[in-house]
Enzyme design. Structure first.
Site, PDB file in Angstrom:
ATOM      1  N   GLY A 171       6.056  11.803   8.277  1.00 22.20           N
ATOM      2  CA  GLY A 171       4.377  11.392   8.819  1.00 22.20           C
ATOM      3  C   GLY A 171       3.611  12.735   8.819  1.00 22.20           C
ATOM      4  O   GLY A 171       2.733  12.851   9.268  1.00 22.20           O
ATOM      5  N   ARG A 215      -6.190   3.112  -0.462  1.00 24.44           N
ATOM      6  CA  ARG A 215      -6.365   3.577   0.780  1.00 24.44           C
ATOM      7  C   ARG A 215      -7.542   3.627   1.676  1.00 24.44           C
ATOM      8  O   ARG A 215      -7.332   3.384   2.882  1.00 24.44           O
ATOM      9  CB  ARG A 215      -5.539   5.017   0.864  1.00 24.44           C
ATOM     10  CG  ARG A 215      -4.156   4.936   0.469  1.00 24.44           C
ATOM     11  CD  ARG A 215      -3.500   6.354   0.659  1.00 24.44           C
ATOM     12  NE  ARG A 215      -3.298   6.615   1.910  1.00 24.44           N
ATOM     13  CZ  ARG A 215      -4.149   7.565   2.551  1.00 24.44           C
ATOM     14  NH1 ARG A 215      -5.218   8.068   1.882  1.00 24.44           N
ATOM     15  NH2 ARG A 215      -4.011   7.788   3.877  1.00 24.44           N
ATOM     16  N   CYS A 238     -14.430  -6.304  -8.717  1.00 22.04           N
ATOM     17  CA  CYS A 238     -15.414  -7.440  -7.876  1.00 22.04           C
ATOM     18  C   CYS A 238     -15.159  -7.547  -6.664  1.00 22.04           C
ATOM     19  O   CYS A 238     -14.540  -8.545  -5.927  1.00 22.04           O
ATOM     20  CB  CYS A 238     -15.067  -8.730  -8.523  1.00 22.04           C
ATOM     21  SG  CYS A 238     -16.278  -9.900  -8.120  1.00 22.04           S
ATOM     22  N   GLU A 239     -15.465  -6.524  -5.820  1.00 24.09           N
ATOM     23  CA  GLU A 239     -15.032  -6.380  -4.377  1.00 24.09           C
ATOM     24  C   GLU A 239     -16.035  -5.545  -3.770  1.00 24.09           C
ATOM     25  O   GLU A 239     -16.104  -4.413  -4.311  1.00 24.09           O
ATOM     26  CB  GLU A 239     -13.786  -6.108  -4.074  1.00 24.09           C
ATOM     27  CG  GLU A 239     -13.231  -5.968  -2.819  1.00 24.09           C
ATOM     28  CD  GLU A 239     -12.795  -7.503  -2.383  1.00 24.09           C
ATOM     29  OE1 GLU A 239     -13.374  -7.902  -1.226  1.00 24.09           O
ATOM     30  OE2 GLU A 239     -12.297  -8.301  -2.899  1.00 24.09           O
TER      31      GLU A 239
END
Length: 473
Positions: free
Chosen positions: A284, A370, A401-402
């Site tokens: 992380g 992301r 298409c978003e």
């Protein structure tokens, strides 16, 4: 800023975030965001590993993930050497497992093998890549919260060095598989330590209300230890594992996590007379995606973690176990940028007389989810040339298409960016290719490694024929 039911981006007066400063030089490259060999040539175009982005675009096309091989491998070796050195005189030493989920292909697995790191995989598919690359089973760890019987069989037949168990069901499943194969599975218990890293809710993985691990506070982790010890000789408990999240920029979360998991480590020694030889503190470790990020170098991470582990082991009266960590993003992320070509430019007026340019590129959320998934921020630069135009607030968007198809939410780019220009988005080596999709039936980009003036394809570009080949209709 006034709230808006559709989100902050729709509120009156929204401009750019506070951390995004107007650049003095819109052509400047911030070193912390880019792989070590990235610079600008005499024509103003980006170069990486001695190769111009114009040559890459012409020979390979766009979009494409461009990976600096020397940078990737140097980061991996830096983690290996640093943790080996820092923990050399502390207990059993340390191991570095590259977290393959960040980005994995056969050649990357070979690099990890040849550079003497270990490799963490979490599915049968990732394990198959490691096997294809000839990664020794003893240097592999298998993660995952729902490993299937075939995946466990595959791991045990290949001699995977450790399997991190995540549920009681998996303990029973693994015991049955090991008994049937007449072998011993070396296991670690994933412990949920109740530490929530200071990061996005969806990528903080150590708090209680989530799918991973055995709860420490609820006694599940201690019960998992008892069940595994009772499953001998088919299961061998070698240690405990914890992971507190992603994009972590200090060691304070590790301090709390280590204290709690080492308390269980000491309790196991006291109750069962077994001092476990290993402890994994996860990964992380954060990287710089924008100027707001200031990650710690491996040297400071390792030194901080060594101090924490030594102190907590002394307080608990136990020997320091062999430590392992799992950097993925911190190795792969900065080594790669995504190269796009601009297709359209649209300028919209904002409140207060400001404006924003929407720069549509030939990729989008299919190659970098992301931003939409985590509200992640990225940077961007004009890659094919330099510009004397003033900076203009811009948003880099994809072709899908978003409405949420955004690659870079906010960036100052030259006001003369036009169709045909090349843009580069740094920090895309981790999770972008791994999380990529074929949304809108868009073939996925290639991964191209560059080194010493030579580019080679590691993962080829998908084609429409590839898409259609899966369609049995």
């Amino acid at each position: 800023m006034r709230a808006h039911e559709a989100g902050a981006l729709h509120a009156d007066g929204y401009g750019s975030p506070a951390w995004l400063a107007l650049p003095r030089d819109v052509n400047a490259l911030i070193p912390s965001l880019w792989a070590s060999s990235v610079g600008r040539g005499t024509d103003g175009a980006l170069t990486v590993g001695g190769v111009s982005v114009h040559d890459l675009a012409r020979e390979i096309g766009t979009p494409a993930y461009i990976l600096d091989e020397a940078d990737f491998r140097a980061r991996a070796r830096d983690f290996r050497d640093t943790y080996t050195e820092v923990f050399a005189d502390l207990g059993g030493g340390a191991d570095v497992y590259y977290a393959g989920k960040a980005f994995l292909c056969t050649e990357v697995a070979r690099w990890i093998r040849d550079d003497d790191l270990r490799l963490d995989v979490c599915t049968g598919g990732e394990l198959a890549v490691a096997m294809r690359a000839g990664m020794p089973g003893a240097r592999l760890g298998l993660h995952g919260n729902n490993k299937s019987v075939p995946e466990l069989e595959q791991a045990l037949r290949y001699g995977v060095g450790r399997i991190i168990v995540d549920s009681y069901d998996e303990i029973d499943r693994l015991t049955d598989v090991a008994r049937r194969l007449d072998t011993v599975a070396r296991v670690m218990v994933r412990v949920t330590v109740g530490v929530e890293a200071h990061t996005h809710e969806f990528i903080a993985t150590a708090h209680e209300d989530q799918k991973f691990g055995f709860s420490l506070s609820g006694g599940d982790a201690a019960e998992a230890v008892r069940r595994i010890l009772g499953a001998a000789p088919h299961l061998e408990l070698i240690g405990l594992h914890s992971h507190i999240g992603s994009q972590i920029f200090d060691t304070s979360g590790f301090e709390v996590s280590a204290r709690r998991v080492l308390a269980l480590h000491a309790a196991v020694a006291k109750e069962h007379g077994v001092e476990l030889p290993e402890l994994d503190l996860g990964g992380g470790f954060g990287i710089a995606y924008t100027t707001e990020h200031d990650p710690l170098p491996p040297k400071h991470l390792a030194a901080g973690m060594a101090e924490i582990v030594d102190r907590e082991c002394r307080a608990s009266g136990v020997s320091v176990p062999r430590i392992s960590v799992e950097p993925g993003r911190a190795i792969a992320g900065p080594s790669t940028f995504t190269l796009y070509e601009v297709g359209t430019v649209k300028v919209v007026d904002l409140d207060g007389g400001a404006a924003r340019a929407y720069l549509s590129v030939d990729g989008g959320m299919s190659d970098n989810i992301r931003t939409a998934l985590y509200e992640a921020n990225f940077s961007c630069t004009l890659a094919g040339r330099t510009s004397t135009a003033p900076p203009r607030l811009s948003r880099v968007v994809g072709k899908h298409c978003e409405s949420g198809d955004i690659v870079v939410m906010d960036e100052f780019l030259p006001a003369d960016v036009a169709p045909g220009d090349l843009l580069a988005v740094p920090g895309t080596g981790a999770y972008c290719r791994s999380l990529s999709s074929q949304y809108n039936h868009t073939p996925r980009p290639p991964v191209v490694a560059v080194r010493d003036g030579r580019a080679r394809v590691l993962v080829r570009r998908e084609t429409v024929d590839d898409l259609l080949a899966l369609d049995v209709g």
